[in-house]
Motif scaffolding. Sequence first.
Motif, PDB file in Angstrom:
ATOM      1  N   LEU A  21      16.950   0.090  12.752  1.00  0.00           N
ATOM      2  CA  LEU A  21      16.587   0.763  11.504  1.00  0.00           C
ATOM      3  C   LEU A  21      15.773  -0.152  10.592  1.00  0.00           C
ATOM      4  O   LEU A  21      14.816   0.301   9.956  1.00  0.00           O
ATOM      5  N   SER A  22      16.125  -1.420  10.541  1.00  0.00           N
ATOM      6  CA  SER A  22      15.358  -2.369   9.724  1.00  0.00           C
ATOM      7  C   SER A  22      13.940  -2.501  10.240  1.00  0.00           C
ATOM      8  O   SER A  22      12.982  -2.522   9.455  1.00  0.00           O
ATOM      9  N   ARG A  23      13.798  -2.600  11.560  1.00  0.00           N
ATOM     10  CA  ARG A  23      12.462  -2.693  12.157  1.00  0.00           C
ATOM     11  C   ARG A  23      11.654  -1.432  11.876  1.00  0.00           C
ATOM     12  O   ARG A  23      10.472  -1.504  11.536  1.00  0.00           O
ATOM     13  N   CYS A  24      12.289  -0.274  12.000  1.00  0.00           N
ATOM     14  CA  CYS A  24      11.624   1.009  11.776  1.00  0.00           C
ATOM     15  C   CYS A  24      11.183   1.135  10.313  1.00  0.00           C
ATOM     16  O   CYS A  24      10.057   1.550  10.026  1.00  0.00           O
ATOM     17  N   ALA A  25      12.053   0.753   9.409  1.00  0.00           N
ATOM     18  CA  ALA A  25      11.749   0.856   7.979  1.00  0.00           C
ATOM     19  C   ALA A  25      10.643  -0.106   7.559  1.00  0.00           C
ATOM     20  O   ALA A  25       9.918   0.164   6.597  1.00  0.00           O
ATOM     21  N   ALA A  26      10.482  -1.208   8.278  1.00  0.00           N
ATOM     22  CA  ALA A  26       9.502  -2.229   7.898  1.00  0.00           C
ATOM     23  C   ALA A  26       8.068  -1.882   8.291  1.00  0.00           C
ATOM     24  O   ALA A  26       7.119  -2.455   7.741  1.00  0.00           O
ATOM     25  N   ILE A  27       7.888  -0.949   9.214  1.00  0.00           N
ATOM     26  CA  ILE A  27       6.551  -0.659   9.736  1.00  0.00           C
ATOM     27  C   ILE A  27       5.541  -0.282   8.640  1.00  0.00           C
ATOM     28  O   ILE A  27       4.446  -0.861   8.596  1.00  0.00           O
ATOM     29  N   PRO A  28       5.839   0.660   7.747  1.00  0.00           N
ATOM     30  CA  PRO A  28       4.832   1.008   6.729  1.00  0.00           C
ATOM     31  C   PRO A  28       4.402  -0.192   5.879  1.00  0.00           C
ATOM     32  O   PRO A  28       3.211  -0.346   5.587  1.00  0.00           O
ATOM     33  N   GLY A  29       5.341  -1.046   5.525  1.00  0.00           N
ATOM     34  CA  GLY A  29       5.008  -2.238   4.740  1.00  0.00           C
ATOM     35  C   GLY A  29       4.143  -3.217   5.504  1.00  0.00           C
ATOM     36  O   GLY A  29       3.250  -3.855   4.928  1.00  0.00           O
ATOM     37  N   ARG A  30       4.405  -3.340   6.797  1.00  0.00           N
ATOM     38  CA  ARG A  30       3.585  -4.228   7.630  1.00  0.00           C
ATOM     39  C   ARG A  30       2.143  -3.725   7.671  1.00  0.00           C
ATOM     40  O   ARG A  30       1.204  -4.523   7.598  1.00  0.00           O
ATOM     41  N   ILE A  31       1.977  -2.426   7.780  1.00  0.00           N
ATOM     42  CA  ILE A  31       0.627  -1.862   7.807  1.00  0.00           C
ATOM     43  C   ILE A  31      -0.046  -2.050   6.453  1.00  0.00           C
ATOM     44  O   ILE A  31      -1.200  -2.472   6.373  1.00  0.00           O
ATOM     45  N   ALA A  32       0.688  -1.745   5.381  1.00  0.00           N
ATOM     46  CA  ALA A  32       0.129  -1.886   4.031  1.00  0.00           C
ATOM     47  C   ALA A  32      -0.330  -3.319   3.778  1.00  0.00           C
ATOM     48  O   ALA A  32      -1.425  -3.545   3.238  1.00  0.00           O
ATOM     49  N   GLN A  33       0.484  -4.278   4.192  1.00  0.00           N
ATOM     50  CA  GLN A  33       0.129  -5.687   4.001  1.00  0.00           C
ATOM     51  C   GLN A  33      -1.121  -6.047   4.810  1.00  0.00           C
ATOM     52  O   GLN A  33      -2.005  -6.753   4.316  1.00  0.00           O
ATOM     53  N   ALA A  34      -1.210  -5.539   6.018  1.00  0.00           N
ATOM     54  CA  ALA A  34      -2.343  -5.873   6.889  1.00  0.00           C
ATOM     55  C   ALA A  34      -3.664  -5.301   6.378  1.00  0.00           C
ATOM     56  O   ALA A  34      -4.718  -5.902   6.598  1.00  0.00           O
ATOM     57  N   ILE A  35      -3.623  -4.158   5.715  1.00  0.00           N
ATOM     58  CA  ILE A  35      -4.882  -3.525   5.280  1.00  0.00           C
ATOM     59  C   ILE A  35      -5.194  -3.782   3.814  1.00  0.00           C
ATOM     60  O   ILE A  35      -6.261  -3.380   3.339  1.00  0.00           O
ATOM     61  N   GLU A  36      -4.304  -4.461   3.121  1.00  0.00           N
ATOM     62  CA  GLU A  36      -4.520  -4.721   1.697  1.00  0.00           C
ATOM     63  C   GLU A  36      -5.842  -5.447   1.468  1.00  0.00           C
ATOM     64  O   GLU A  36      -6.147  -6.441   2.124  1.00  0.00           O
ATOM     65  N   GLY A  37      -6.629  -4.907   0.569  1.00  0.00           N
ATOM     66  CA  GLY A  37      -7.892  -5.528   0.198  1.00  0.00           C
ATOM     67  C   GLY A  37      -9.035  -5.281   1.170  1.00  0.00           C
ATOM     68  O   GLY A  37     -10.142  -5.784   0.963  1.00  0.00           O
ATOM     69  N   LYS A  38      -8.784  -4.513   2.221  1.00  0.00           N
ATOM     70  CA  LYS A  38      -9.832  -4.230   3.209  1.00  0.00           C
ATOM     71  C   LYS A  38     -10.758  -3.136   2.693  1.00  0.00           C
ATOM     72  O   LYS A  38     -10.309  -2.171   2.082  1.00  0.00           O
ATOM     73  N   HIS A  39     -12.029  -3.277   2.970  1.00  0.00           N
ATOM     74  CA  HIS A  39     -13.013  -2.253   2.636  1.00  0.00           C
ATOM     75  C   HIS A  39     -13.060  -1.230   3.763  1.00  0.00           C
ATOM     76  O   HIS A  39     -12.708  -1.517   4.907  1.00  0.00           O
ATOM     77  N   GLU A  40     -13.527  -0.050   3.425  1.00  0.00           N
ATOM     78  CA  GLU A  40     -13.591   1.058   4.381  1.00  0.00           C
ATOM     79  C   GLU A  40     -14.337   0.670   5.661  1.00  0.00           C
ATOM     80  O   GLU A  40     -13.906   0.996   6.761  1.00  0.00           O
TER      81      GLU A  40
END
Length: 158
Positions: free
Chosen positions: A11-30
Amino acid sequence: MSDINLTNALLSRCAAIPGRIAQAIEGKHEEELRARPLPDAWSIVEIFAHMRAVDDIFTPRIYAILVRDSVALAAYDERRWAEVAHYEHLEIQTSLRLFTLRRAELINTVRSLTLEDWQRIGIHEEWGPMTLQAVLTFFIEHEEEHCAQIVAINNAQS
């Protein structure tokens, strides 16, 4: 690891996925999000579109296993699903917000399950009988693989 600890870790791993994606794309241009690292490789947007489609398929499976005994689980082409849903054409931040909300709902539902619930069975038309725990484990491992792809593309672009 005990069954309860294994379930909590899932459950912890599952819950963390959206945050991992958000962190990876933060500040990226289209244009960075849509750039393919190689001609035949997926872009970050394409990877996330695929993840959205898989989430669309697996989340209802999880609920179906919980509410029906030995429920039939249809096989789907998640790539075709992503095409039909036009996820690749959505603004990624909007898509990620929807993904994050849906994930929070799923975690809220499965967090209160009993150990017996985790052993409930669905019958996949290609893979055969699968416990809820096996379905969620497959789902999480698949998403973590794609999160690693997104991070690798992000790092290569930096």
